[in-house]
Enzyme design. Structure first.
Site, PDB file in Angstrom:
ATOM      1  N   ASN A 172      42.660  45.937  -0.756  1.00 27.44           N
ATOM      2  CA  ASN A 172      41.355  45.517  -1.253  1.00 27.44           C
ATOM      3  C   ASN A 172      40.438  46.743  -1.260  1.00 27.44           C
ATOM      4  O   ASN A 172      40.704  47.734  -0.577  1.00 27.44           O
ATOM      5  CB  ASN A 172      40.777  44.373  -0.400  1.00 27.44           C
ATOM      6  CG  ASN A 172      40.740  44.701   1.085  1.00 27.44           C
ATOM      7  OD1 ASN A 172      41.174  45.763   1.523  1.00 27.44           O
ATOM      8  ND2 ASN A 172      40.230  43.789   1.886  1.00 27.44           N
ATOM      9  N   GLU A 212      31.312  42.713   4.065  1.00 21.27           N
ATOM     10  CA  GLU A 212      32.485  42.286   3.298  1.00 21.27           C
ATOM     11  C   GLU A 212      32.055  41.655   1.980  1.00 21.27           C
ATOM     12  O   GLU A 212      31.144  40.827   1.953  1.00 21.27           O
ATOM     13  CB  GLU A 212      33.307  41.270   4.091  1.00 21.27           C
ATOM     14  CG  GLU A 212      34.138  41.878   5.191  1.00 21.27           C
ATOM     15  CD  GLU A 212      35.217  40.917   5.667  1.00 21.27           C
ATOM     16  OE1 GLU A 212      35.941  40.364   4.815  1.00 21.27           O
ATOM     17  OE2 GLU A 212      35.333  40.721   6.882  1.00 21.27           O
ATOM     18  N   CYS A 232      43.440  40.966   4.272  1.00 24.64           N
ATOM     19  CA  CYS A 232      42.534  40.733   5.395  1.00 24.64           C
ATOM     20  C   CYS A 232      43.295  41.069   6.663  1.00 24.64           C
ATOM     21  O   CYS A 232      44.187  40.313   7.073  1.00 24.64           O
ATOM     22  CB  CYS A 232      42.034  39.293   5.419  1.00 24.64           C
ATOM     23  SG  CYS A 232      40.881  38.980   6.783  1.00 24.64           S
ATOM     24  N   GLY A 233      42.968  42.188   7.267  1.00 26.35           N
ATOM     25  CA  GLY A 233      43.742  42.675   8.401  1.00 26.35           C
ATOM     26  C   GLY A 233      43.678  41.782   9.620  1.00 26.35           C
ATOM     27  O   GLY A 233      44.700  41.488  10.257  1.00 26.35           O
ATOM     28  N   ASN A 234      42.468  41.329   9.991  1.00 25.90           N
ATOM     29  CA  ASN A 234      42.346  40.476  11.175  1.00 25.90           C
ATOM     30  C   ASN A 234      43.049  39.140  10.964  1.00 25.90           C
ATOM     31  O   ASN A 234      43.686  38.603  11.876  1.00 25.90           O
ATOM     32  CB  ASN A 234      40.874  40.255  11.514  1.00 25.90           C
ATOM     33  CG  ASN A 234      40.249  41.477  12.171  1.00 25.90           C
ATOM     34  OD1 ASN A 234      40.876  42.148  12.986  1.00 25.90           O
ATOM     35  ND2 ASN A 234      39.016  41.770  11.811  1.00 25.90           N
ATOM     36  N   GLY A 248      38.776  47.057   6.851  1.00 26.07           N
ATOM     37  CA  GLY A 248      37.661  48.007   6.858  1.00 26.07           C
ATOM     38  C   GLY A 248      37.817  49.068   7.934  1.00 26.07           C
ATOM     39  O   GLY A 248      37.472  50.237   7.727  1.00 26.07           O
ATOM     40  N   ASN A 283      35.879  37.786  13.826  1.00 22.98           N
ATOM     41  CA  ASN A 283      36.108  37.597  12.388  1.00 22.98           C
ATOM     42  C   ASN A 283      36.965  36.335  12.271  1.00 22.98           C
ATOM     43  O   ASN A 283      38.138  36.342  12.646  1.00 22.98           O
ATOM     44  CB  ASN A 283      36.836  38.829  11.863  1.00 22.98           C
ATOM     45  CG  ASN A 283      36.969  38.907  10.369  1.00 22.98           C
ATOM     46  OD1 ASN A 283      37.747  39.715   9.871  1.00 22.98           O
ATOM     47  ND2 ASN A 283      36.235  38.111   9.623  1.00 22.98           N
ATOM     48  N   CYS A 300      36.191  43.733  10.700  1.00 20.58           N
ATOM     49  CA  CYS A 300      36.958  43.770   9.457  1.00 20.58           C
ATOM     50  C   CYS A 300      38.144  44.698   9.677  1.00 20.58           C
ATOM     51  O   CYS A 300      37.962  45.912   9.826  1.00 20.58           O
ATOM     52  CB  CYS A 300      36.088  44.267   8.302  1.00 20.58           C
ATOM     53  SG  CYS A 300      36.970  44.414   6.723  1.00 20.58           S
ATOM     54  N   GLY A 301      39.339  44.105   9.722  1.00 19.56           N
ATOM     55  CA  GLY A 301      40.529  44.899  10.025  1.00 19.56           C
ATOM     56  C   GLY A 301      40.855  45.910   8.953  1.00 19.56           C
ATOM     57  O   GLY A 301      41.096  47.089   9.240  1.00 19.56           O
ATOM     58  N   HIS A 309      37.459  49.499  -0.713  1.00 17.66           N
ATOM     59  CA  HIS A 309      36.541  49.890   0.356  1.00 17.66           C
ATOM     60  C   HIS A 309      35.761  51.143  -0.037  1.00 17.66           C
ATOM     61  O   HIS A 309      36.311  52.063  -0.651  1.00 17.66           O
ATOM     62  CB  HIS A 309      37.302  50.178   1.648  1.00 17.66           C
ATOM     63  CG  HIS A 309      37.892  48.962   2.286  1.00 17.66           C
ATOM     64  ND1 HIS A 309      37.206  48.195   3.201  1.00 17.66           N
ATOM     65  CD2 HIS A 309      39.087  48.366   2.119  1.00 17.66           C
ATOM     66  CE1 HIS A 309      37.965  47.172   3.573  1.00 17.66           C
ATOM     67  NE2 HIS A 309      39.119  47.265   2.932  1.00 17.66           N
ATOM     68  N   ASN A 334      37.939  34.191   0.095  1.00 15.83           N
ATOM     69  CA  ASN A 334      36.600  34.418   0.621  1.00 15.83           C
ATOM     70  C   ASN A 334      35.785  33.129   0.584  1.00 15.83           C
ATOM     71  O   ASN A 334      36.155  32.174  -0.115  1.00 15.83           O
ATOM     72  CB  ASN A 334      35.901  35.507  -0.199  1.00 15.83           C
ATOM     73  CG  ASN A 334      36.508  36.875   0.033  1.00 15.83           C
ATOM     74  OD1 ASN A 334      36.854  37.223   1.158  1.00 15.83           O
ATOM     75  ND2 ASN A 334      36.644  37.649  -1.027  1.00 15.83           N
ATOM     76  N   ASN A 384      34.142  46.233  -0.393  1.00 15.46           N
ATOM     77  CA  ASN A 384      33.781  46.124   1.018  1.00 15.46           C
ATOM     78  C   ASN A 384      33.109  47.434   1.424  1.00 15.46           C
ATOM     79  O   ASN A 384      33.610  48.515   1.099  1.00 15.46           O
ATOM     80  CB  ASN A 384      35.026  45.897   1.873  1.00 15.46           C
ATOM     81  CG  ASN A 384      35.746  44.618   1.511  1.00 15.46           C
ATOM     82  OD1 ASN A 384      35.317  43.533   1.842  1.00 15.46           O
ATOM     83  ND2 ASN A 384      36.871  44.751   0.807  1.00 15.46           N
ATOM     84  N   GLN A 437      37.084  33.780   6.208  1.00 16.02           N
ATOM     85  CA  GLN A 437      38.133  33.659   5.200  1.00 16.02           C
ATOM     86  C   GLN A 437      38.941  32.387   5.436  1.00 16.02           C
ATOM     87  O   GLN A 437      39.091  31.944   6.588  1.00 16.02           O
ATOM     88  CB  GLN A 437      39.087  34.864   5.208  1.00 16.02           C
ATOM     89  CG  GLN A 437      38.714  35.993   4.280  1.00 16.02           C
ATOM     90  CD  GLN A 437      37.759  36.963   4.936  1.00 16.02           C
ATOM     91  OE1 GLN A 437      37.804  37.148   6.156  1.00 16.02           O
ATOM     92  NE2 GLN A 437      36.898  37.599   4.158  1.00 16.02           N
TER      93      GLN A 437
END
Length: 270
Positions: free
Chosen positions: A155, A206, A73-75, A218, A13, A215-216, A157, A64, A188, A46
């Site tokens: 965000n 996403e 955005c976790g990652n 996610g 990602n 997707c972290g 989900h 985005n 997402n 991203q």
């Protein structure tokens, strides 16, 4: 004046990361779309800008590829945290994001854990277009899959539990579900196959980015949804296309995500 950037990824990602703590950077949507384009620009899932903060080590904003801003955005958070810890020679940082204050820790040379906060479970927090029990939300665009479990990790989900991912058109269904009127801010979409109580295979569509290798947020959403459904334990391995994340939903209600990061290259924006 040219501006340095980093190209980083978390399990594939990938992100363009710009440090604007000392020199402000406010990209317009057209510039963001051009830079994020894989055919005309650098290419990324991203675009990330690190800024100053009065309450944390730094602030972080995410965009985005369509130029719209994302709340979390976790990652990318893990990538930014690694860069900041490397710069400061520390093993912990705090980050201010639109989705809330996040703490991160070093867990190895290129491995980072992030406290992603508490899942938000009300229909207004997701948000949905009207009242629903978020444990089981009927989604007209995906009726054959059964209800989704919906939540916000900063965000929105929607997570569907399926018997076999091999039978799912992730891109086709994901695009239709993302645009459903049920989700006023789009969504997402996660498709999760539970292989054991400690192992979930996950693919994520996403919003505004499409099918992603990882997707972290996610993965955090899928773990929380699985626990709510009684399908998985509170600590599990989430297997994504790009690799594995360890997700833990603690007794304090907060979700901890741990995984590897990679620095691909450094460059300069024109």
């Amino acid at each position: 004046m040219e501006r340095p950037f980093l190209k980083m990824n978390g399990l594939g990602n990938d992100f363009v990361v710009v440090d604007a703590r000392r020199r402000a950077f406010a990209p317009d949507p057209e510039t963001l779309r051009r830079l994020a384009s894989r055919s005309e620009g650098i290419g990324c899932d991203q675009f990330v800008v690190i800024g100053p903060s009065e309450t944390a080590d730094a602030s972080v904003r995410f965009w985005n590829p369509d130029g719209g801003e994302a709340g979390a955005c976790g990652n990318a958070t893990r990538c930014v945290a690694w860069r900041l810890m490397e710069d400061a020679g520390t093993d912990q940082v705090r980050l201010e994001t639109a989705g809330g204050m996040l703490a991160a820790w070093r867990r190895g040379p290129m491995r980072v854990a992030v406290d992603m906060g508490r899942p938000r479970l009300s229909w207004r927090a997701v948000p949905l277009s009207g009242p629903h029990d978020t444990l089981a939300v009927p989604v007209p665009e995906a009726a054959p899959l059964g209800p989704a479990t919906c939540l916000s990790m900063g965000n929105p989900h929607a997570v569907f539990f399926v018997p076999s991912l091999a039978d799912i058109d992730v891109a086709g269904l994901g695009a239709r579900i993302e645009a459903s009127p049920l989700f006023p801010e789009r969504v997402n979409v996660g498709f999760a196959e539970v292989r054991s109580r400690s192992h979930v295979r996950l693919r994520v569509w996403e919003r505004a980015a499409g099918l992603t290798r990882a997707c972290g947020s996610g993965a955090c959403a899928a773990l929380a949804a699985g626990v709510r459904r009684g399908l998985v334990d509170a600590v599990a391995r989430l297997e994504l296309d790009g690799g594995d994340l360890e997700i833990a939903w603690g007794i304090d209600g907060r979700v901890l995500m741990t995984g590897d990061v990679e620095l691909e290259f450094e460059g300069r924006l024109p």
